[in-house]
Scaffold this active site. Sequence first.
Site, PDB file in Angstrom:
ATOM      1  N   GLU A   1      35.709  33.701  37.234  1.00  0.00           N
ATOM      2  CA  GLU A   1      34.554  34.523  36.909  1.00  0.00           C
ATOM      3  C   GLU A   1      33.278  33.852  37.400  1.00  0.00           C
ATOM      4  OE1 GLU A   1      35.817  36.921  32.856  1.00  0.00           O
ATOM      5  OE2 GLU A   1      34.673  35.085  32.629  1.00  0.00           O
ATOM      6  N   CYS A   2      32.525  34.526  38.234  1.00  0.00           N
ATOM      7  CA  CYS A   2      31.209  34.120  38.709  1.00  0.00           C
ATOM      8  C   CYS A   2      31.256  32.727  39.351  1.00  0.00           C
ATOM      9  CB  CYS A   2      30.180  34.192  37.587  1.00  0.00           C
ATOM     10  SG  CYS A   2      28.480  34.320  38.175  1.00  0.00           S
ATOM     11  N   GLY A   3      30.944  31.661  38.610  1.00  0.00           N
ATOM     12  CA  GLY A   3      31.022  30.323  39.181  1.00  0.00           C
ATOM     13  C   GLY A   3      32.408  30.007  39.690  1.00  0.00           C
TER      14      GLY A   3
ATOM     15  N   GLY B   1      35.898  37.451  40.449  1.00  0.00           N
ATOM     16  CA  GLY B   1      34.756  38.321  40.644  1.00  0.00           C
ATOM     17  C   GLY B   1      33.532  37.793  39.925  1.00  0.00           C
TER      18      GLY B   1
END
Length: 198
Positions: free
Chosen positions: A78-80, A175
């Site tokens: 997720e993200c990072g 994502g």
Amino acid sequence: MDKAFSFYYKANLDLLENDGAELYYFSPLTDSELPSGINALYLGGGYPEVFAAELSQNSSMLKSVAEAAEKSLPIYGECGGLMYLTQGIQSVGGDYHAMCGVFNCHTEMTARLQNFGYCQVNWGETGTRAHEFHHSKLIGTENEQPNYTEEFHIEKPERPRTWKGGLKRKNVLAGYPHIHFYSNPDFYQKICNFWMNK
């Protein structure tokens, strides 16, 4: 779980443990490889761009994650976590630091927010509310076809804006959206099935 990857909803981790998962924490910054014997990997959010040089210097961990992905270990980021799984992170000033290279794109930091606030993430027929907050965007490799598919259809419910995300390659899915597992039990179960390689 370290300075670079510190954003996880505690409720997500509690739910995983309540459902029988054994959680093993490690540091992409300081550990040399993934914990032995794991059967899935959760790379949460944080600030990999702040620690990009240190993450890049830990080449044995980058290699460990890349090899695990090639061997089809289920990985969810997720993200990072997504940023870490790309080929590299480029700062606003142009400095570039290599990352895991699972996806053949890289992360480019931006001066302005790219997406901010709540959104609706649809993964096939299953959807859930989520949250995005990031100063970066993904840049594809020039003259090279993506080695991934985009699994998420994302939209802003309050305005007519949609975009794609959720990169998937082999058993790796990552994502930008942060997803609270309690927001939709069906979406959570779909992630669990992905981790369990079902």
